[in-house]
Design a protein around this motif. Structure first.
Motif, PDB file in Angstrom:
ATOM      1  N   GLY A 230       0.826  -1.207   0.000  1.00 40.48           N
ATOM      2  CA  GLY A 230       0.000   0.000   0.000  1.00 40.48           C
ATOM      3  C   GLY A 230       0.860   1.257   0.000  1.00 40.48           C
ATOM      4  N   GLY A 231       0.291   2.344   0.488  1.00 40.97           N
ATOM      5  CA  GLY A 231       1.044   3.601   0.558  1.00 40.97           C
ATOM      6  C   GLY A 231       2.196   3.490   1.534  1.00 40.97           C
ATOM      7  N   ASP A 232       3.331   4.079   1.195  1.00 43.95           N
ATOM      8  CA  ASP A 232       4.454   4.016   2.129  1.00 43.95           C
ATOM      9  C   ASP A 232       4.217   4.974   3.295  1.00 43.95           C
ATOM     10  OD1 ASP A 232       4.785   6.144   0.199  1.00 43.95           O
ATOM     11  OD2 ASP A 232       6.740   6.496   1.088  1.00 43.95           O
TER      12      ASP A 232
ATOM     13  N   ARG B  27      13.716  -3.296   9.910  1.00 47.03           N
ATOM     14  CA  ARG B  27      14.968  -3.525  10.644  1.00 47.03           C
ATOM     15  C   ARG B  27      14.736  -4.386  11.886  1.00 47.03           C
ATOM     16  NH1 ARG B  27      16.945  -0.547  15.146  1.00 47.03           N
ATOM     17  NH2 ARG B  27      19.218  -0.538  15.382  1.00 47.03           N
ATOM     18  N   ALA B  28      13.693  -4.063  12.640  1.00 44.09           N
ATOM     19  CA  ALA B  28      13.432  -4.801  13.875  1.00 44.09           C
ATOM     20  C   ALA B  28      13.106  -6.260  13.577  1.00 44.09           C
ATOM     21  CB  ALA B  28      12.297  -4.135  14.657  1.00 44.09           C
TER      22      ALA B  28
ATOM     23  N   HIS C 130       8.117  -4.955  -3.150  1.00 41.68           N
ATOM     24  CA  HIS C 130       6.861  -4.410  -3.677  1.00 41.68           C
ATOM     25  C   HIS C 130       5.603  -5.058  -3.108  1.00 41.68           C
ATOM     26  CE1 HIS C 130       9.868  -3.394  -6.791  1.00 41.68           C
ATOM     27  NE2 HIS C 130       9.225  -2.258  -6.803  1.00 41.68           N
TER      28      HIS C 130
ATOM     29  N   ARG D  70      15.461   6.536   7.696  1.00 40.95           N
ATOM     30  CA  ARG D  70      15.028   6.891   6.356  1.00 40.95           C
ATOM     31  C   ARG D  70      13.521   6.715   6.157  1.00 40.95           C
ATOM     32  NH1 ARG D  70      19.305   5.428   1.883  1.00 40.95           N
ATOM     33  NH2 ARG D  70      18.348   7.366   1.185  1.00 40.95           N
ATOM     34  N   GLY D  71      12.909   7.681   5.484  1.00 38.47           N
ATOM     35  CA  GLY D  71      11.510   7.570   5.118  1.00 38.47           C
ATOM     36  C   GLY D  71      11.332   6.489   4.067  1.00 38.47           C
ATOM     37  N   GLY D  72      10.070   6.243   3.674  1.00 41.73           N
ATOM     38  CA  GLY D  72       9.807   5.232   2.656  1.00 41.73           C
ATOM     39  C   GLY D  72      10.086   3.831   3.155  1.00 41.73           C
ATOM     40  N   THR D  73      10.287   2.908   2.217  1.00 42.26           N
ATOM     41  CA  THR D  73      10.554   1.519   2.566  1.00 42.26           C
ATOM     42  C   THR D  73      11.581   0.911   1.629  1.00 42.26           C
ATOM     43  OG1 THR D  73       9.614  -0.715   2.409  1.00 42.26           O
ATOM     44  CG2 THR D  73       8.356   1.010   1.346  1.00 42.26           C
TER      45      THR D  73
ATOM     46  N   LYS E 221      10.427  -1.554  -0.839  1.00 43.86           N
ATOM     47  CA  LYS E 221       9.495  -0.993  -1.817  1.00 43.86           C
ATOM     48  C   LYS E 221       8.072  -1.510  -1.556  1.00 43.86           C
ATOM     49  CE  LYS E 221      12.845   0.379  -5.133  1.00 43.86           C
ATOM     50  NZ  LYS E 221      13.117   0.670  -6.563  1.00 43.86           N
ATOM     51  N   THR E 222       7.147  -0.781  -2.164  1.00 40.25           N
ATOM     52  CA  THR E 222       5.758  -1.124  -1.943  1.00 40.25           C
ATOM     53  C   THR E 222       4.978  -0.883  -3.228  1.00 40.25           C
ATOM     54  OG1 THR E 222       3.817  -0.698  -0.568  1.00 40.25           O
ATOM     55  CG2 THR E 222       5.211   1.200  -1.061  1.00 40.25           C
TER      56      THR E 222
ATOM     57  N   TYR F 126       2.045  14.820  -1.791  1.00 36.75           N
ATOM     58  CA  TYR F 126       2.989  13.744  -1.467  1.00 36.75           C
ATOM     59  C   TYR F 126       4.059  14.147  -0.465  1.00 36.75           C
ATOM     60  CZ  TYR F 126       0.882  10.890  -5.054  1.00 36.75           C
ATOM     61  OH  TYR F 126      -0.001  10.151  -5.780  1.00 36.75           O
TER      62      TYR F 126
ATOM     63  N   ARG G 219       4.076  12.298   2.740  1.00 36.53           N
ATOM     64  CA  ARG G 219       4.542  10.915   2.896  1.00 36.53           C
ATOM     65  C   ARG G 219       6.030  10.863   3.221  1.00 36.53           C
ATOM     66  NH1 ARG G 219       0.983   7.420   2.216  1.00 36.53           N
ATOM     67  NH2 ARG G 219      -0.643   7.573   0.642  1.00 36.53           N
ATOM     68  N   GLY G 220       6.740  11.932   2.899  1.00 28.50           N
ATOM     69  CA  GLY G 220       8.195  11.894   3.001  1.00 28.50           C
ATOM     70  C   GLY G 220       8.703  12.264   4.371  1.00 28.50           C
TER      71      GLY G 220
ATOM     72  N   GLY H  37      12.216  14.379   0.796  1.00 28.14           N
ATOM     73  CA  GLY H  37      11.117  13.554   1.271  1.00 28.14           C
ATOM     74  C   GLY H  37      10.337  12.934   0.113  1.00 28.14           C
TER      75      GLY H  37
ATOM     76  N   GLU I  32      12.040   9.967  -1.378  1.00 31.71           N
ATOM     77  CA  GLU I  32      11.931   8.723  -0.606  1.00 31.71           C
ATOM     78  C   GLU I  32      10.619   8.001  -0.869  1.00 31.71           C
ATOM     79  OE1 GLU I  32      14.742   9.485   3.304  1.00 31.71           O
ATOM     80  OE2 GLU I  32      12.665  10.115   3.348  1.00 31.71           O
TER      81      GLU I  32
ATOM     82  N   SER J 259      10.036   4.407  -2.958  1.00 36.08           N
ATOM     83  CA  SER J 259       9.305   3.275  -2.395  1.00 36.08           C
ATOM     84  C   SER J 259       8.265   2.735  -3.362  1.00 36.08           C
ATOM     85  CB  SER J 259       8.611   3.699  -1.093  1.00 36.08           C
ATOM     86  OG  SER J 259       9.573   4.162  -0.169  1.00 36.08           O
ATOM     87  N   HIS J 260       7.760   3.611  -4.217  1.00 37.26           N
ATOM     88  CA  HIS J 260       6.707   3.218  -5.154  1.00 37.26           C
ATOM     89  C   HIS J 260       7.202   3.122  -6.592  1.00 37.26           C
ATOM     90  CE1 HIS J 260       3.027   3.421  -2.641  1.00 37.26           C
ATOM     91  NE2 HIS J 260       3.739   4.249  -1.915  1.00 37.26           N
TER      92      HIS J 260
ATOM     93  N   LEU K  45      18.952  -5.213  18.398  1.00 36.93           N
ATOM     94  CA  LEU K  45      18.676  -4.663  17.073  1.00 36.93           C
ATOM     95  C   LEU K  45      19.853  -3.896  16.473  1.00 36.93           C
ATOM     96  CD1 LEU K  45      15.001  -3.457  17.483  1.00 36.93           C
ATOM     97  CD2 LEU K  45      15.866  -5.669  16.736  1.00 36.93           C
TER      98      LEU K  45
END
Lengths: 319, 319, 319, 319
Positions: free
Chosen positions: A10-12, A21-22, A39, A63-66, A69-70, A250, A253-254, B152, B155, B159-160, D318
């Motif tokens: 879905g949306g990041d 990471r955890a 993704h 860091r923002g995002g993933t 990826k998504t 957007y 989201r960042g 931002g 990032e 991700s997308h 972690l």
């Protein structure tokens, strides 16, 4: 040795990386094999699976995002898509899936659970629209991003004696608008859950003007019952002055995740691994502001989201 | 004892307050009486004049906007308006005006000079579109604001796997787009001064996609020769993928000024007072990156602004 | 095909990564082979050389520090060390070295030049203590970091009516102290280049107290002629009130580079590649606030650094 | 008409201004007279009381520190001092006091309550060391400040392959260290509540070095059982490498409050006014992460603060 995988769908949302990471590090260090899916559900269908190691998640907590990826995935809403995903899960001999995302991701997780897959769900959506938990990853960061933007917008508005309407995210849920409005000292907030009272907002702005406060800020969630264009027009006519508009988009989201988003993500990611190591059933993990909470995944989607509509009134009382 | 006044006019720019502070405190401490005009030339016409003291400008150096407020003033473009202003200047026995603003403010200053008023001009516009000087107050802050937003946005785009078009300010001048594009690692920049080559931009994005860089950032100044909507459409078709758009808008005016904007403003404000104390003629003060520069105000508006069009190419080479 | 290498040496500075990116990408895209040296001159001695590609420098423009890592290297101050480096350079058939760093790095570059190596030098040091150029990479970021810290410190100081001394970096050069003091609205600044006048500073603070400004900020460069401890003690006695102290330390090296630091780094990195492609001799590249400047590397180290001591007075005039 | 007053006492905390704003505006708009006390309990003793209006608290929600100023007050720990305060409260005919601060302020509030004064207490301390509530105003901001500083410090540490020890506030309470350590991806955290295991920390750093992670971050609360100097020395010897140290100090008190701190402060300030308007007894107001909580002020100080010592282990797992 347990084999688990983690995905973001879905949306990041800022903080997703802290959860990844955890999961990865706690998983590996408690003796599991951890896989990352690229993704989201799309990668699950396409078999985009890679083995993770400790270093893969180094230097990502801020860091923002993933990094995984998504995507939004229409195919995963079909039986064929889901079956393909289940097939890949079984082929890879994965004991459990850790799915990180919002409402759509939760629905997808439920489909997997129905097909016998163990899923631990971690809420991550800046909209904060999941009813079963108070906080989701990314919400705190998004609110702070909006508040910082509103600070700057207020200064330029003050210099020009201008009222400004800020449109923020939130199609079904007014949480970003409400909490950033309260924190940003907005003069009024419009949200999807509550019928808007434009006349009252105009009176509020006029009351401000009458005491020389000519830079009111109105925050409108994108799902409110009046569009930004109409709202601008009505206020313009109502107060007899020009009105500015900013659509944050957007931008929201960042940004590097806040400490709260990182810590919540870390605690929930860690909890997901614990649940799997103890062979617990599928769970919707949550965070109540202080600690992790647990809800049976099968019922999590049925819990209605509540908005604190009383805060709309408080925003106006304090402006 | 000299009597001077300071005003800010046109669009506000972060750092104006540092200039107001420098003028006020250096003026008072070198034995002048300093007056502040509210709302720029509009206040000059309306006689909105107040005596300033040291404390009035305390705790403002870090604030965006302008504590004197600003306005765009149509009346000041008429002889009648300007004459009214001159009358008020003479009535208040002001020896000199320090005008802080952009292109329109400079033009207004020239009208006052033509009527025998001594004016010291300080350039403040986030657009950086004044030809006679390299830097104007607010530009550095605006560029940093855009760059942070772009960070931002990158990032979430990453991700997308999405290309994003960011529209920034600059109707006639591409400086914000160019410098934030270079600093933000954009893949292409579109500016008013140079004909856009959409095919080349599409090739650039495709080249990125071919090496797995799927989150290109395109920065478009609002005055570029193709609209944001058209650009979005053309790129969408060209690369065969969805494209995101963000319009930063008034966000770019806000924010605490950077150190450079504060220091430039402080040095120029200080210089304006020196020029007056030494009975110098009307001057357009500037800053070349290191030190204050001086140009006869009468010719300042004739110096054409130059854009570093070669940097457009460099942006693409480095992306 | 030309073979070039890039290294960062000495203290790290925000913006180094932007220079590495520019060198690498412009080098490769103009047909060169680009190598990266790990840990500066130390890596040159140890043969820590790797081939760079476009992707290696992706997503680094916004990051502080240096992805090539850096070190201080005693061995490079000996003939034996330098000869070993020259040997490695020749073995790797490198046509030219691009060295990024401060004063020590420049001295090292000169030694290589003396041994017949072509070196293009890019100034990067938060101290800004290189005499041959006005700006060095990292300085603008460091000043903004100090100014932001000072903003926060001022607020807590104001709440408690406390004077605060902030110690900033600068053993031989007062530029960080001076420019952050001017931008932060400090009440006084102490720098290595100018004898401190404590009595005058105490008078200034007392003058502030007399008009209810009880939260003066004093910025002291670490190389000033009175230690932070002594200064604290003397001011405490002089004003008869408690005084707070903050030592910013390594905090000043960190942080995402400002737009100016990134752009300067990018322009200079790009210029270094151009110089090599045109077979120019060893050059000390600089930046004057707007554009790149060039000085024969052999004489660059002899140009004395100048400090704008007149600004010390301006800081006090405006506080 | 009810007459209430608000004061901030002890160490300042970002978000205090949001509480002052909420109290003042909600008080006035629900028909009360609101007074502000300068410098906390000291001002109560000295009769530093002023009537507040709506405009007094305009444009302060985003500012750190406290516009009412604060102080630590030894005299208020004596019967004589407290009696003087009570006398002033009665003279001013104040129905209730809203006291904003930390542990010392709560103790002071209890003394007033014992003398028959109605006090509503709002927790504000970056240390978060009040046992009766989960969050206090300023804590979230302080943690984010530390995390941002740690981000920058990590980058320079990574560039030089250096371990860094960061000393943060917390004489009796490890919450800042713990939460910023978790969010900052620290390798170990030392807090006052738990005996430090230096050997284990050294092993952790060495494990990192063995997998090329040479920039460990150790966060030490100032009240931990080993001093920063000793810790530095022991780690230096243990790992056989140089170690850097940064003491963040007063930096941690500053900064614009986060959205969470503003909202918590706003909700609690609003609640304090409600309690007074409904003639409720003295209450220690709190916030549990989502909503306001209430505890009888007389017992609030007896509730022991708990630290999540299990998180120390998670930090290491972690890292």
């Amino acid at each position: 040795m347990k084999r688990i995988c983690v995905l973001t769908s879905g949306g990041d949302a800022p903080g997703m990386n802290a959860a990844i990471r955890a999961v990865t590090r706690k998983g590996i260090r408690t003796g599991m094999e951890v896989y990352g899916i690229g993704h989201g559900y799309k990668g699950l269908i396409e078999g985009d699976i890679r083995l993770m190691n400790i270093a893969h998640v180094g230097d990502i907590i801020h860091r923002g995002g993933t990094v995984l990826k998504t995507a939004r995935c229409e195919e995963f809403k079909t039986d064929k898509g889901i079956d393909k995903a289940v097939e890949n899960i079984n082929k890879a001999k994965l004991d459990s899936i850790i799915a990180i995302g919002g409402d759509g991701t939760l629905k997808g997780a439920l489909e997997l659970v129905k097909r016998g897959i163990n899923v631990q769900f971690i809420p991550a959506t800046i909209d904060n629209d999941l009813g079963y938990c108070a906080y989701s990853i990314g919400f705190d960061t998004a609110v702070n991003t909006v508040v910082n933007a509103a600070n700057g917008i207020r200064e330029t508005g003050m210099s020009h004696d201008k009222t400004t309407i800020i449109e923020v995210m939130g199609r079904n849920c007014g949480d970003i608008a409400l909490m950033s409005g309260l924190a940003g000292g907005a003069d009024a907030v419009l949200i999807p859950e509550v019928k808007s009272d434009i006349a009252k907002i105009i009176d509020k702005i006029k009351e401000g003007i009458s005491r020389q406060k000519k830079n009111s800020i109105i925050i409108r969630a994108e799902g409110a019952d009046i569009s930004t264009e109409e709202l601008t027009e009505e206020i313009k006519m109502g107060i007899g002055e020009d009105v500015r508009t900013v659509i944050l988009g957007y931008l929201q989201r960042g940004g590097s995740p806040t400490a709260l988003d990182r810590n919540m993500a870390t605690l929930m990611g860690s909890e997901a691994v614990r649940l799997i190591s103890e062979d617990k059933p599928s769970t919707a993990i949550g965070f109540d502001g202080q600690k992790v909470t647990l809800v049976d995944l099968k019922i999590a989607d049925n819990i209605e989201n509540k908005v604190r509509a009383d805060l709309l009134e408080l925003v106006m009382t304090l402006a």
